[in-house]
Scaffold this motif. Structure first.
Motif, PDB file in Angstrom:
ATOM      1  N   THR A 322      -7.561  -2.265 -12.973  1.00  0.00           N
ATOM      2  CA  THR A 322      -7.073  -2.405 -11.594  1.00  0.00           C
ATOM      3  C   THR A 322      -5.820  -3.269 -11.505  1.00  0.00           C
ATOM      4  O   THR A 322      -5.374  -3.611 -10.414  1.00  0.00           O
ATOM      5  N   SER A 323      -5.276  -3.652 -12.662  1.00  0.00           N
ATOM      6  CA  SER A 323      -4.041  -4.460 -12.672  1.00  0.00           C
ATOM      7  C   SER A 323      -2.888  -3.635 -12.097  1.00  0.00           C
ATOM      8  O   SER A 323      -2.854  -2.399 -12.253  1.00  0.00           O
ATOM      9  N   LYS A 330       1.985   7.662  -3.186  1.00  0.00           N
ATOM     10  CA  LYS A 330       2.934   8.347  -2.310  1.00  0.00           C
ATOM     11  C   LYS A 330       3.592   7.398  -1.302  1.00  0.00           C
ATOM     12  O   LYS A 330       3.638   7.649  -0.103  1.00  0.00           O
ATOM     13  N   GLY A 331       4.057   6.283  -1.816  1.00  0.00           N
ATOM     14  CA  GLY A 331       4.784   5.339  -0.994  1.00  0.00           C
ATOM     15  C   GLY A 331       3.921   4.330  -0.260  1.00  0.00           C
ATOM     16  O   GLY A 331       4.455   3.411   0.362  1.00  0.00           O
ATOM     17  N   LYS A 332       2.590   4.482  -0.306  1.00  0.00           N
ATOM     18  CA  LYS A 332       1.704   3.529   0.364  1.00  0.00           C
ATOM     19  C   LYS A 332       1.090   2.605  -0.678  1.00  0.00           C
ATOM     20  O   LYS A 332       0.641   3.061  -1.737  1.00  0.00           O
ATOM     21  N   THR A 333       1.047   1.312  -0.379  1.00  0.00           N
ATOM     22  CA  THR A 333       0.479   0.330  -1.296  1.00  0.00           C
ATOM     23  C   THR A 333      -0.959   0.037  -0.910  1.00  0.00           C
ATOM     24  O   THR A 333      -1.245  -0.363   0.224  1.00  0.00           O
ATOM     25  N   ILE A 334      -1.854   0.241  -1.855  1.00  0.00           N
ATOM     26  CA  ILE A 334      -3.277  -0.062  -1.665  1.00  0.00           C
ATOM     27  C   ILE A 334      -3.582  -1.302  -2.497  1.00  0.00           C
ATOM     28  O   ILE A 334      -3.328  -1.324  -3.705  1.00  0.00           O
ATOM     29  N   ARG A 335      -4.133  -2.335  -1.878  1.00  0.00           N
ATOM     30  CA  ARG A 335      -4.284  -3.627  -2.530  1.00  0.00           C
ATOM     31  C   ARG A 335      -5.744  -4.057  -2.639  1.00  0.00           C
ATOM     32  O   ARG A 335      -6.582  -3.662  -1.824  1.00  0.00           O
ATOM     33  N   ASP A 336      -6.006  -4.892  -3.621  1.00  0.00           N
ATOM     34  CA  ASP A 336      -7.238  -5.666  -3.707  1.00  0.00           C
ATOM     35  C   ASP A 336      -6.947  -7.076  -3.210  1.00  0.00           C
ATOM     36  O   ASP A 336      -5.783  -7.449  -2.994  1.00  0.00           O
ATOM     37  N   ASN A 354     -10.526  -1.889  -4.000  1.00  0.00           N
ATOM     38  CA  ASN A 354      -9.900  -0.693  -3.427  1.00  0.00           C
ATOM     39  C   ASN A 354      -9.136   0.092  -4.488  1.00  0.00           C
ATOM     40  O   ASN A 354      -9.131   1.329  -4.486  1.00  0.00           O
ATOM     41  N   VAL A 355      -8.504  -0.623  -5.381  1.00  0.00           N
ATOM     42  CA  VAL A 355      -7.721   0.019  -6.439  1.00  0.00           C
ATOM     43  C   VAL A 355      -8.649   0.816  -7.354  1.00  0.00           C
ATOM     44  O   VAL A 355      -8.341   1.961  -7.741  1.00  0.00           O
ATOM     45  N   GLY A 356      -9.804   0.216  -7.682  1.00  0.00           N
ATOM     46  CA  GLY A 356     -10.737   0.898  -8.570  1.00  0.00           C
ATOM     47  C   GLY A 356     -11.239   2.216  -7.994  1.00  0.00           C
ATOM     48  O   GLY A 356     -11.221   3.255  -8.683  1.00  0.00           O
ATOM     49  N   LYS A 399      -5.869  18.797  -1.149  1.00  0.00           N
ATOM     50  CA  LYS A 399      -5.651  18.170  -2.454  1.00  0.00           C
ATOM     51  C   LYS A 399      -4.362  17.350  -2.494  1.00  0.00           C
ATOM     52  O   LYS A 399      -4.313  16.271  -3.100  1.00  0.00           O
ATOM     53  N   LYS A 400      -3.338  17.817  -1.811  1.00  0.00           N
ATOM     54  CA  LYS A 400      -2.049  17.148  -1.880  1.00  0.00           C
ATOM     55  C   LYS A 400      -1.980  15.899  -1.021  1.00  0.00           C
ATOM     56  O   LYS A 400      -1.065  15.093  -1.186  1.00  0.00           O
ATOM     57  N   ARG A 401      -2.942  15.716  -0.127  1.00  0.00           N
ATOM     58  CA  ARG A 401      -2.932  14.532   0.759  1.00  0.00           C
ATOM     59  C   ARG A 401      -3.574  13.373   0.004  1.00  0.00           C
ATOM     60  O   ARG A 401      -4.701  12.953   0.273  1.00  0.00           O
ATOM     61  N   LEU A 402      -2.871  12.837  -0.963  1.00  0.00           N
ATOM     62  CA  LEU A 402      -3.420  11.831  -1.863  1.00  0.00           C
ATOM     63  C   LEU A 402      -3.784  10.540  -1.133  1.00  0.00           C
ATOM     64  O   LEU A 402      -4.794   9.897  -1.452  1.00  0.00           O
ATOM     65  N   VAL A 403      -2.967  10.135  -0.178  1.00  0.00           N
ATOM     66  CA  VAL A 403      -3.238   8.886   0.535  1.00  0.00           C
ATOM     67  C   VAL A 403      -4.546   8.987   1.297  1.00  0.00           C
ATOM     68  O   VAL A 403      -5.393   8.084   1.239  1.00  0.00           O
TER      69      VAL A 403
END
Length: 571
Positions: A322-323, A330-336, A354-356, A399-403
């Motif tokens: 998770t580092s 896709k341009g959005k940052t998901i954080r722990d 969240n990353v995991g 499938k393409k809506r990754l966020v």
């Protein structure tokens, strides 16, 4: 006077006498003929006219069925009351007892007379509904023409605000308006009967002639809730809302073996026996456990982990890096909360990464996570029959809506009710089986459906147990003497401009005891405004106190009890 005149006078008197006799005879004949006509030809008509003046059709009030908890404790009962009504055309406005009548009705003489004058052309007006029998007897004792008293029933709720969102209430006519009272109106409501009675000039019943239509009593209804647990959950939830200055809250407690709802409480609440202070908004009426939806947040992570294990690509020992504590999708940052580094699947749940779960969700088939969510009951009505029950939201994500696929994996982009979330956790308590939830006491459990392998369900359950242990986010959900598994959730609320930075929904969903699960419970607290707002700080302690008390009330044996000697050594 000559003899001839005398004879003429006598003859005239005799003629007049006979005329009188004839007239008397004719009158007597006419009277006799009329009497004969009345007794023969018009007897039926006269009898109908007489009956119409003394015989009345009276209603036999039907007793509405009682609602009780699973142990037979009454939650809703019907108490006898009286209704006072008037026929203004028969009422004497000069009666000396008008002042006394007005006092018994809770008004004054002037107001009463104005009302009578306003409806003077009517034959029926209510004076007061649902009077106590003692007050009604005092009205009857006044013997006022045109004033009548009828018997009916009024609903009374012994548990008051503790169970009101579930039980609901009726209106003044005994019709269900909210909750179970509305959902089971046809079952609970009796059918009034009719009887023929004889009444005197004052409208008092002096004789019961016969029954015209039989009365049918309403059927009783036994709910699944345990009133003891209901009181406990209500008390703890109310205290939490006050302590954290929250807008509202809801809690659902399920029997892990049957899916029965053992407790369902809400805040704010109201007293159904006195609804005068409900206010215009009626916010207190909603049973938020089934009508309010929210994004479940991290409480979905155990289901995402279950989907990963069921995919065959992962095992509990699989390590996910998770580092550096965040990931770009896709341009959005998901954080722990911080950089947790390498985590196995169990630690992803423990640390609520969240990353995991994002990496797991994007590596699986696009429908893998959603299919698990749907199979456990999300996005569909749970089938309790409760009025206003919501299905929640479980969108299809291409499938393409990754966020969207990533955020759904950790509980954003979908909506659930507290009852749905509790049902979704049933498979972890029953070895992978999900059952229909029920608000009614069941003679036997409904058929279950397998939604995940027993091995997977047990593996995820053990992972969730670490959440309540040292290093987990839900340590305050722990219960002394029992092993507890669960998951916290802290969700940003949606505002007018998107997700609000300072408004949250705090959640905890859990199972206890882990060794042999008996209870599944969910706590949801909306917008706590104190210094604490995380699910592990706000919702988890409520879970601990309520479920701990419930396990002891239900005589569930501890599965993590340590002898006193061991506790002393540990200290």
């Amino acid at each position: 006077m000559s003899d001839e005149q005398v004879l003429q006078a006598r003859a005239a008197r005799g003629w007049r006498l006979w005329l009188v006799f004839v007239l008397l005879f004719l009158i007597a004949g006419a009277v006799a003929a009329k009497m004969l006509s009345l007794n023969v030809q018009e007897q039926a008509f006269l009898k109908r006219q007489g009956d119409a003046r003394i015989l009345r059709t009276a209603v036999i009030p039907a007793h509405r069925g009682m609602i009780s908890d699973r142990n037979g404790q009454p939650l809703s009962v019907s108490a006898p009351v009286s209704t006072v009504w008037m026929n203004p055309k028969e009422f004497d406005r000069q009666n000396a007892s008008i002042t006394k009548l007005a006092g018994l009705l809770g008004t004054d003489k002037t107001a009463l007379l104005k009302r009578v004058a306003r409806f003077q052309k009517k034959q029926f007006i209510y004076l007061k509904r649902q009077m106590t029998p003692i007050q009604a007897a005092q009205v009857e004792a006044l013997d006022m023409p045109g004033v009548y008293v009828d018997r009916e029933y009024k609903r009374f709720y012994p548990a008051a605000e503790v169970a009101t969102h579930l039980v609901g209430f009726t209106n003044v006519d005994g019709k269900g308006q909210e909750g179970i009272e509305l959902a089971f109106q046809d079952w609970l409501q009796g059918v009034p009967g009719k009887k023929l009675v004889m009444r005197d000039l004052l409208g008092r019943t002096v004789k019961h002639i016969r029954e015209l239509e039989p009365m049918s009593q309403g059927h009783d209804l036994q709910l699944s809730i345990d009133l003891r647990l209901q009181y406990l959950a209500y008390r703890e939830l109310k205290a939490a809302v006050q302590a954290h200055k929250a807008d509202s809250a809801a809690m659902v407690v399920l029997d892990a073996h049957t899916g029965e709802v053992l407790a369902m409480v809400n805040q704010p609440s109201y007293n159904p026996n006195d609804r005068s202070n409900l206010g215009a908004g009626m916010e207190s009426l909603r049973n938020r456990g089934v009508t309010d939806t929210f994004e479940p947040g991290s409480t979905m992570k155990p289901l995402t982990i279950a989907a990963a294990l069921m995919s065959g690509k992962y095992s509990p020992s699989t390590v996910i890096d998770t580092s550096p504590g965040y990931i770009r999708v896709k341009g959005k940052t998901i954080r722990d909360h911080r950089n947790y580094g390498e985590l196995d699947l169990g630690l992803i749940i423990t640390k609520s990464s969240n990353v995991g779960v994002t990496k797991l969700a994007l590596a699986m088939h696009e429908d893998a996570v959603r299919n698990v969510f749907q199979n456990v009951g999300l996005g569909q009505i749970s089938g309790t029959g409760f009025p206003g029950e919501q299905a929640g939201v479980l969108p299809f994500v291409p499938k393409k809506r990754l966020v969207e696929r990533a955020t759904m994996a950790y509980g954003y982009g979908l909506a659930v009710t507290p009852l749905q979330l509790a049902q979704a956790y049933l498979p972890f308590a029953s070895g992978g089986l999900v059952r229909p939830v029920s608000l009614l006491k069941l003679d036997r459990p409904e058929p279950s459906t397998r939604v995940m392998p027993e091995k997977v369900a047990n593996q995820v359950l053990r992972m969730m147990e670490t959440v309540t242990q040292t290093g987990g986010t839900g340590r305050r959900a722990a219960i002394e003497g029992y092993r507890v598994a669960g998951k916290t959730g802290t969700v940003h609320k949606v505002g007018s401009g998107g997700y609000a930075d300072d408004q949250y929904v705090s959640i905890f969903a859990g199972v206890a005891p882990v060794d042999n699960p008996e209870i599944v419970a969910v706590v949801m607290v909306d917008n706590p405004k104190g210094q604490e707002y995380y699910g592990g700080e706000v919702a988890a302690p409520v879970f601990s106190r309520v479920v701990g008390g419930a396990l002891r009330m239900l005589n569930v044996a501890p599965d993590n009890w340590q002898p006193a000697s061991s506790q002393m050594v540990m200290k």
